[in-house]
Structures are given as structure tokens and as C-alpha cells.
Design a protein around this motif. Structure first.
Motif, PDB file in Angstrom:
ATOM      1  N   HIS A  19     -69.226 -44.092   0.918  1.00  0.00           N
ATOM      2  CA  HIS A  19     -69.417 -42.160   1.117  1.00  0.00           C
ATOM      3  C   HIS A  19     -70.579 -42.374   2.613  1.00  0.00           C
ATOM      4  O   HIS A  19     -71.359 -43.165   2.961  1.00  0.00           O
ATOM      5  N   HIS A  20     -69.497 -41.563   3.693  1.00  0.00           N
ATOM      6  CA  HIS A  20     -70.456 -41.323   4.786  1.00  0.00           C
ATOM      7  C   HIS A  20     -71.342 -41.219   4.841  1.00  0.00           C
ATOM      8  O   HIS A  20     -72.211 -41.191   6.200  1.00  0.00           O
ATOM      9  N   TYR A  21     -72.180 -40.082   4.249  1.00  0.00           N
ATOM     10  CA  TYR A  21     -73.569 -39.611   4.247  1.00  0.00           C
ATOM     11  C   TYR A  21     -74.309 -40.888   3.218  1.00  0.00           C
ATOM     12  O   TYR A  21     -75.944 -40.724   3.663  1.00  0.00           O
ATOM     13  N   GLN A  22     -74.029 -42.244   3.424  1.00  0.00           N
ATOM     14  CA  GLN A  22     -74.951 -43.283   2.795  1.00  0.00           C
ATOM     15  C   GLN A  22     -75.506 -43.869   3.391  1.00  0.00           C
ATOM     16  O   GLN A  22     -75.434 -44.116   5.248  1.00  0.00           O
ATOM     17  N   ARG A  23     -77.121 -44.411   3.330  1.00  0.00           N
ATOM     18  CA  ARG A  23     -77.659 -45.340   4.475  1.00  0.00           C
ATOM     19  C   ARG A  23     -77.225 -46.380   4.683  1.00  0.00           C
ATOM     20  O   ARG A  23     -76.211 -46.948   4.020  1.00  0.00           O
ATOM     21  N   ASP A  24     -78.092 -46.761   5.104  1.00  0.00           N
ATOM     22  CA  ASP A  24     -77.043 -47.670   6.212  1.00  0.00           C
ATOM     23  C   ASP A  24     -77.277 -49.174   5.543  1.00  0.00           C
ATOM     24  O   ASP A  24     -76.600 -50.312   5.999  1.00  0.00           O
ATOM     25  N   GLU A  25     -78.565 -49.461   4.853  1.00  0.00           N
ATOM     26  CA  GLU A  25     -78.910 -51.030   4.081  1.00  0.00           C
ATOM     27  C   GLU A  25     -77.653 -50.620   2.485  1.00  0.00           C
ATOM     28  O   GLU A  25     -76.743 -52.177   2.358  1.00  0.00           O
ATOM     29  N   VAL A  26     -76.898 -49.976   3.173  1.00  0.00           N
ATOM     30  CA  VAL A  26     -76.128 -49.955   2.080  1.00  0.00           C
ATOM     31  C   VAL A  26     -74.776 -50.032   2.956  1.00  0.00           C
ATOM     32  O   VAL A  26     -73.694 -50.671   1.954  1.00  0.00           O
ATOM     33  N   ALA A  66     -58.602 -54.938  -8.726  1.00  0.00           N
ATOM     34  CA  ALA A  66     -60.159 -54.327  -8.818  1.00  0.00           C
ATOM     35  C   ALA A  66     -60.971 -53.925 -10.301  1.00  0.00           C
ATOM     36  O   ALA A  66     -60.051 -53.007 -10.609  1.00  0.00           O
ATOM     37  N   GLU A  67     -61.768 -54.969 -10.383  1.00  0.00           N
ATOM     38  CA  GLU A  67     -62.031 -55.090 -12.087  1.00  0.00           C
ATOM     39  C   GLU A  67     -63.000 -53.996 -12.254  1.00  0.00           C
ATOM     40  O   GLU A  67     -63.686 -52.777 -13.095  1.00  0.00           O
ATOM     41  N   HIS A  68     -63.799 -53.565 -10.846  1.00  0.00           N
ATOM     42  CA  HIS A  68     -65.441 -52.697 -11.319  1.00  0.00           C
ATOM     43  C   HIS A  68     -64.895 -52.158  -9.542  1.00  0.00           C
ATOM     44  O   HIS A  68     -65.239 -53.156  -8.825  1.00  0.00           O
ATOM     45  N   ILE A  69     -65.489 -51.024  -9.412  1.00  0.00           N
ATOM     46  CA  ILE A  69     -65.480 -50.272  -8.059  1.00  0.00           C
ATOM     47  C   ILE A  69     -66.643 -49.980  -8.389  1.00  0.00           C
ATOM     48  O   ILE A  69     -67.466 -48.853  -9.097  1.00  0.00           O
ATOM     49  N   VAL A  70     -67.203 -49.905  -7.140  1.00  0.00           N
ATOM     50  CA  VAL A  70     -69.622 -49.638  -7.195  1.00  0.00           C
ATOM     51  C   VAL A  70     -68.712 -48.712  -5.941  1.00  0.00           C
ATOM     52  O   VAL A  70     -68.720 -48.703  -5.059  1.00  0.00           O
ATOM     53  N   PHE A  71     -69.399 -47.400  -6.505  1.00  0.00           N
ATOM     54  CA  PHE A  71     -69.003 -46.139  -5.710  1.00  0.00           C
ATOM     55  C   PHE A  71     -70.075 -45.943  -5.123  1.00  0.00           C
ATOM     56  O   PHE A  71     -71.109 -45.111  -6.171  1.00  0.00           O
ATOM     57  N   CYS A  72     -70.631 -46.250  -4.280  1.00  0.00           N
ATOM     58  CA  CYS A  72     -71.944 -45.545  -3.207  1.00  0.00           C
ATOM     59  C   CYS A  72     -71.385 -44.097  -3.134  1.00  0.00           C
ATOM     60  O   CYS A  72     -71.425 -44.080  -1.411  1.00  0.00           O
ATOM     61  N   MET A 102     -77.043 -38.409  -2.858  1.00  0.00           N
ATOM     62  CA  MET A 102     -76.678 -38.961  -2.510  1.00  0.00           C
ATOM     63  C   MET A 102     -78.157 -40.128  -1.440  1.00  0.00           C
ATOM     64  O   MET A 102     -77.007 -41.547  -1.257  1.00  0.00           O
ATOM     65  N   ASN A 103     -78.801 -40.243  -0.548  1.00  0.00           N
ATOM     66  CA  ASN A 103     -79.982 -40.823  -0.393  1.00  0.00           C
ATOM     67  C   ASN A 103     -80.213 -41.657  -1.457  1.00  0.00           C
ATOM     68  O   ASN A 103     -81.100 -42.673  -1.049  1.00  0.00           O
ATOM     69  N   ARG A 104     -80.331 -41.299  -2.920  1.00  0.00           N
ATOM     70  CA  ARG A 104     -80.434 -42.190  -4.082  1.00  0.00           C
ATOM     71  C   ARG A 104     -80.066 -43.845  -3.842  1.00  0.00           C
ATOM     72  O   ARG A 104     -81.111 -44.522  -4.483  1.00  0.00           O
ATOM     73  N   ILE A 105     -78.889 -43.405  -3.815  1.00  0.00           N
ATOM     74  CA  ILE A 105     -78.950 -45.327  -3.715  1.00  0.00           C
ATOM     75  C   ILE A 105     -79.437 -46.128  -2.699  1.00  0.00           C
ATOM     76  O   ILE A 105     -78.486 -45.616  -1.339  1.00  0.00           O
TER      77      ILE A 105
END
Length: 389
Positions: free
Chosen positions: A64-71, A94-100, A344-347
Motif C-alpha cells: 500500500h502507498h502508506y507503507q514504509r520505503d523499506e517494505v 500466485a499461491e501466496h499473496i503477501v499483503f503489506c 500501517m507503519n507496523r509492517i
């Protein structure tokens, strides 16, 4: 004198703050089993790259747009919540969807993807305070009140994408529709073609700003339903007269921006353009020069002339990223106070590395699933949105 740091007592509150334990009453099912890498690990980037390479096409990472740059650097696609859910559905291999992102976004991805696909949220503490403000039991109680008053047949429920699967399911069961900040006007026009009233969940500001600024309603046409007061804090006549019944919910980030923020930035930066999200308060939106969704904000700044100044009222990670992408423009945060979306910033990178390495080991961490009945009716409401003219 030397002071030593002490671990917080293992109270329920302390454990939740640390991202451990479970809160059954919260949209974010706070629980994070397993050991995370240390944030100071200098090999985190290399570990993320290695895990992603091993997983290959079996994993698809959404940011998502609000995620940290490192993610964000590891995301295959970036976007707003609905765009990302659509992108997940468009990748059936895609078997796995990792949602940040946050919990309600991962729920939407699970609703829209195939049964064999597994949606992973790297940190289950990444919830949404706005989504938490509308619990299904509260919403059903309000609907029972409308039924008792004999107005339920005139009311069409509309829920913002930023809501739980339970609320989307409620809306689908009752003939309503989901909307985004980009298509809220179209969704509301559709609803008013079906009934004389709208029950708008859970963000009061998006509902109010859309009907007043874009559809010619007055503020008097809007009433605010407070689930913590008898009858929502409203009289029977107020409910009967209202054209839109707004749920008392809001975004904790966008709600921080005030009219003083707008006035202060105009005094400090001559010629500044104020650009805000419609989740902001009505007086802030009225004082702004431009109002629109996250995707709209990015588009406006992308197309702005060099040398122009922009004060942006939305989440700080996005503002910083847009500013870095446009060094020829003066892009700043609308408020002097730094304000990230705390959930949002927790990931962060340790959570992402942990999730990817768990997948490499053949274990699926933090899988988000929506029960079949709720998913069916939520899909009805989402499909109705997709069918909007």
C-alpha cells in the motif's frame, strides 16, 4: 546514576502494544507467533531478496502507498487498497499473496482471490482504527432501529472500502454497495436511485464531503449516528428527515488535519497549493485547493509544473515518497506534526523477512481468511461497485 530498562508487565494492554496476544473485539486479530529478526540485522535486505527469489512466482507482494520505503522496495505492485485487491485477484498463479497493508485490505484480497490462494499479513497488529469503529453488532442494532421506525425499506447501505469483511457482508446482504474515495459519488448516485436515504459506513467525512461538495446536499441533510448513544444520539424525526445517515467513524491520520493547518501553511508558504484526501474534515476540505483519493494526489503532483509548492494532507510515508520523486517541486506535509499511520507503519522489514522465510520453510504465517457466508455477501457488494456505470 545508571537506569536499567524493564520489560513491561505482561498485562493484556502491554502485550497488545508489543504485538502479542489476541483481541477478539478488534478488527486486527493481534497475534504474531514466531521470532522476528532483529531490526538492526544488517542482512535484512539480503534475506528478503533471497527469500523472494526462492519463492519465485509462487509469491506476489502487494504494498500500500502508506507503507514504509523499506517494505515498498520489495512490492511487486503498489497502490491503494482496492487496486491491490484487484491485482491479487489478477494473479491466480500466485499461491501466496503477501499483503503489506492492513487487516481489512488483506480480507478484501482473500474475498477476491481464488480458493487455493493464501493471503498473508506480515503483522496481524496492522489493523485500521477506522474499520474498528464499526462493529457488526453495532451496525445491526442501528438497522434494527431503522426497521422499527419503518424507514429501513428506504435506506440503502454504502460502505467505504476501509471497513471489515463483516461490514461489507452486511451491506451485501441488505442490497448495498462498497465504494472507494475515487468512486464515492458514483456509488451514492446509484444508492439514491434505489432509495431515498443512505446509511454511510464507517467514515463520516468521506460521506459528508461527497454529498455536500459533489452532489448539492446541505449539511442539514446529514445526521451523525453515534453507536455509543441510545438511538445513535438522534431523534426519530431526525432519522426520518435525513438524506444521509453518517456513521460516527473517521481516519485517525486524516482527522488530525485542521483549518489552522491550512491557514498556517498558506501564511508560511506563499502560493502553496493545498491538496487533501476526502477523509479529512469538512472544513479542511472546503479550504483546500484540490481534493481527491491517494491515486489522485499522486497524479496531481506528477503532473504539476516544476517549481510549484504543494502542502499534502494525507499519510506521511506517501508524502515523503512523492516529495522524493519530485525534487523539482516543493512538496511538504500539511501539518507541522509528523503523523504516520501507526497500524500501517507496523509492517516493517523484520516482519516481511519473517513472513517470507516462513513461506520458504513451507509454513504459512498469519493467513487471513474470511468465512464463506461473509465472503459471499461481501463479494456481492464489491461486484456491485465494479458494475457501477
Amino acid at each position: 546514576m545508571t537506569e536499567t530498562w524493564a520489560e513491561p508487565a505482561p498485562t493484556a494492554t502491554a502485550l497488545l502494544l508489543l504485538g502479542r496476544g489476541t483481541d477478539a473485539d478488534s478488527e486486527k486479530g493481534v497475534d504474531c507467533p514466531g521470532e522476528l529478526p532483529e531490526p538492526s540485522d544488517p542482512d535484512l535486505v539480503a534475506r528478503a531478496k533471497a527469500a523472494k527469489e526462492k519463492l519465485g512466482s509462487s509469491v506476489f507482494i502487494l504494498g500500500h502507498h502508506y507503507q514504509r520505503d523499506e517494505v515498498i522496495q520489495f512490492a511487486d505492485v503498489t497502490g491503494d487498497s482496492f487496486k491491490l485487491a484487484q491485482q491479487a485477484a489478477a494473479r491466480p498463479d500466485a499461491e501466496h499473496i503477501v499483503f503489506c497493508g492492513v487487516h481489512f485490505m488483506a480480507e478484501s484480497a482473500d474475498i477476491l482471490t481464488k480458493e487455493h490462494q493464501k493471503v498473508v499479513l506480515p503483522d496481524l497488529a496492522a489493523g485500521c482504527s477506522m474499520a474498528d469503529m464499526a462493529a457488526l453488532t453495532q451496525v445491526e442494532k442501528a438497522w434494527d432501529l431503522f426497521t422499527d421506525l419503518g424507514i429501513a425499506g428506504d435506506v440503502v447501505p454504502v460502505t467505504y472500502m476501509n471497513s471489515t469483511a463483516d461490514i461489507k457482508g452486511f451491506v451485501g446482504r441488505n442490497g448495498g454497495v462498497v465504494c472507494t474515495s475515487s468512486n464515492a459519488k458514483r456509488a451514492l448516485e446509484w444508492a439514491y436511485a434505489k432509495g431515498s436515504k443512505v446509511f454511510f459506513l464507517p467514515d463520516q467525512h468521506l460521506g459528508r464531503n461527497t454529498v455536500v461538495r459533489e452532489m448539492g446536499f446541505s449539511l442539514d441533510d446529514c445526521v451523525l449516528y453515534n453507536p455509543h448513544k441510545p438511538n445513535g444520539g438522534l431523534t426519530e424525526q431526525e432519522l426520518r428527515d435525513a438524506k444521509i445517515i453518517l456513521w460516527r467513524g473517521h481516519c485517525s491520520v486524516h482527522g488530525r488535519f485542521t483549518l489552522d493547518c491550512v491557514n498556517e501553511i498558506r501564511e508560511r508558504v506563499p502560493g502553496v497549493n493545498v491538496l487533501v484526501h476526502p477523509e479529512c474534515k469538512h472544513e479542511v476540505v472546503e479550504a483546500a485547493d484540490y481534493v481527491g483519493s491517494t491515486e489522485y494526489i499522486i497524479k496531481v503532483i506528477n503532473e504539476a509544473p516544476a517549481g510549484s509548492s504543494w502542502a499534502v494532507g494525507t499519510e506521511l510515508n506517501l508524502v515523503r515518497r512523492v516529495a522524493a520523486a519530485h525534487p523539482d517541486k516543493n512538496v511538504m506535509f500539511l501539518d507541522r506534526t509528523v503523523c504516520y499511520c501507526s497500524t500501517m507503519n507496523r509492517i516493517d522489514l523484520p516482519h516481511l523477512v519473517w513472513a517470507l522465510e516462513e513461506l520458504v520453510a513451507g509454513r504459512v504465517p498469519n493467513q487471513i481468511t474470511v468465512d464463506s457466508d461473509t465472503a459471499h455477501y461481501a463479494r456481492v457488494a464489491l461486484d456491485q461497485m465494479l458494475a457501477l456505470p
